[in-house]
Write an enzyme that holds these catalytic residues in place. Structure first.
Site, PDB file in Angstrom:
ATOM      1  N   ALA A   1      38.931  26.248  27.697  1.00 42.35           N
ATOM      2  CA  ALA A   1      40.061  26.776  28.455  1.00 42.35           C
ATOM      3  C   ALA A   1      40.061  28.293  28.499  1.00 42.35           C
ATOM      4  O   ALA A   1      40.497  28.901  29.481  1.00 42.35           O
ATOM      5  CB  ALA A   1      41.376  26.277  27.861  1.00 42.35           C
TER       6      ALA A   1
ATOM      7  N   TYR B   1      44.337  28.254  34.844  1.00 38.20           N
ATOM      8  CA  TYR B   1      45.786  28.512  34.811  1.00 38.20           C
ATOM      9  C   TYR B   1      46.050  29.982  35.146  1.00 38.20           C
ATOM     10  O   TYR B   1      45.150  30.827  35.111  1.00 38.20           O
ATOM     11  CB  TYR B   1      46.330  28.138  33.432  1.00 38.20           C
TER      12      TYR B   1
ATOM     13  N   THR C   1      47.164  32.529  33.706  1.00 35.93           N
ATOM     14  CA  THR C   1      46.813  33.603  32.763  1.00 35.93           C
ATOM     15  C   THR C   1      45.317  33.683  32.475  1.00 35.93           C
ATOM     16  O   THR C   1      44.888  34.579  31.742  1.00 35.93           O
ATOM     17  CB  THR C   1      47.535  33.395  31.424  1.00 35.93           C
ATOM     18  N   LYS C   2      44.521  32.782  33.016  1.00 37.75           N
ATOM     19  CA  LYS C   2      43.130  32.686  32.596  1.00 37.75           C
ATOM     20  C   LYS C   2      42.251  33.737  33.287  1.00 37.75           C
ATOM     21  O   LYS C   2      42.676  34.431  34.202  1.00 37.75           O
ATOM     22  CB  LYS C   2      42.601  31.283  32.864  1.00 37.75           C
ATOM     23  N   ASN C   3      40.994  33.828  32.832  1.00 38.56           N
ATOM     24  CA  ASN C   3      40.094  34.892  33.296  1.00 38.56           C
ATOM     25  C   ASN C   3      39.857  34.850  34.793  1.00 38.56           C
ATOM     26  O   ASN C   3      39.693  35.891  35.430  1.00 38.56           O
ATOM     27  CB  ASN C   3      38.765  34.803  32.554  1.00 38.56           C
TER      28      ASN C   3
END
Length: 386
Positions: free
Chosen positions: A158, A182, A184-186
């Protein structure tokens, strides 16, 4: 509250390219799972050097369908770390298996590979290593254990889009790997995930499970010249990605290397500026590329007169967005009851759960904003010293 502008814990990085891609998807006449999803799968498969890729609505869905496709269920055990988001363990329960938590390495914060073998029993079907904050676990000994005991390895990646282990991308090494996109992800598709695997048979089973168990998805049914019925061979779930999300993902993926570099630069600035404060950084694992999804720091609680939560409150009050990654799974009320027999075996995870906090980190974090984070954290910890 500080008079300074609030520094958010996370901000996604997008520009006109993403806007144009979404508008094009909206105007195409096809907005659910369709050609853009197929394109994103192909691009992601190439990026991770994996053999197969399945776009989904979350990393959680990826973990779920991977275990279902492997036939993991009641009576089976799955080993994982307690220092993860609860979704990892929730999905083990969702397939009817028993979660077995083993402690973390107190320095790397990833699963301690030396504790895994003693937890393997005849009921063990899989190990789920979690690449905390984007740092890959030491996979070679985990894969060797799995081979010796004929069990699966499922990456919870994740946090690890863009990470490498010994010159190979995460996503190409294990029996299955689940990624998150999601917000907030990279890289982000708002909500979304991807499952990769080298096993064609596993993915052939996972794909219909991700869309109600249908024998053909809508794009294939409606893009053919003759009418095609769908058939359900086994019940599945509604886990598919949409073309709107995939349009975002296609553009974001082209920026992943730039984002990873920007994150690494900001981590180096943090490490240099904070090295004399009463805290530990996540210790590096050799021969990996860290994706730097998060920048977690572990407070020296013995040197401080305040708790981690009091430190967090002070940072928030000064306008610095922070987070905790994570409250260990076994500290949540449900799991305190459900895994009561395992609670005394996780001292390193217990300590990490009381001392970790994550600082703002994202590609567009300015040096001015980062310097403010550094200054405020320094002031707060100085005031909290014993």
């Amino acid at each position: 509250m500080s008079s300074h502008e609030y520094i958010h814990f996370h901000r996604y990085s997008m520009d006109q390219q993403e806007k144009d891609a979404v508008i094009a998807a909206l105007e195409s006449g096809w907005i659910t799972k369709g050609p853009k999803v197929a394109e994103f799968e192909a691009n992601f498969k190439a990026y991770t050097q994996s053999d197969h890729a399945l776009a989904l609505n979350s990393c959680t869905a990826g973990l779920h369908v991977a275990m279902l496709a492997m036939g993991i269920g009641p009576g089976d055990e799955v080993i994982t770390t307690p220092l993860t988001f609860v979704a990892t363990v929730n999905m083990i329960l969702a397939v009817g298996a028993e979660p077995v938590l083993v402690d973390i390495d107190p320095h790397t914060l990833n699963i301690d590979v030396n504790t895994i073998e003693s937890a393997i029993t005849p009921k063990t079907r899989a190990i789920i290593p979690v690449h905390l904050a984007g740092q890959p676990c030491d996979l070679d000994p985990i894969l060797a254990l799995a081979k010796a005991h004929n069990i699966y390895v499922i990456d919870d990646a994740a946090h690890a889009v863009g990470a490498f282990y010994k010159d190979r991308p995460i996503g190409s090494l294990c029996d299955a790997t689940a990624f998150s996109f999601y917000a907030t992800k990279n890289i982000t598709t708002g909500e979304g995930g991807m499952l990769t695997s080298p096993h064609a048979e596993l993915m052939e089973r996972a794909r219909p499970l991700s869309l109600h168990g249908l024998s053909q998805d809508a794009w294939k049914r409606y893009s053919q010249t003759t009418f095609q019925h769908y058939l359900v061979n086994e019940p599945g779930y509604k886990y598919n990605m949409t073309d709107i999300q995939a349009a975002l993902g296609i553009v974001q993926l082209t920026k992943c290397e730039r984002f990873t570099t920007a994150r690494a630069q900001r981590v180096e600035r943090y490490r240099a500026a904070l090295k004399d404060l009463p805290l530990h950084f996540q210790a590096p694992i050799p021969q990996i590329r860290h994706a730097h999804h998060l920048f977690p720091v572990q407070l020296h609680m013995d040197a401080l007169s305040q708790s981690r939560d009091e430190i967090l409150t002070a940072l928030q009050g000064a306008g610095i967005g922070c987070a905790v990654h994570f409250i260990p799974v076994h500290k949540h009320p449900f799991y305190q009851k459900r895994l009561a027999h395992q609670l005394d075996n996780l001292p390193h995870a217990d300590r990490a759960g009381e001392s970790l906090l994550s600082l703002p980190l994202y590609p567009d974090l300015s040096e001015t904003a980062q310097d403010r984070v550094i200054d405020v954290l320094g002031d707060v910890l100085t005031q909290a010293k014993r």
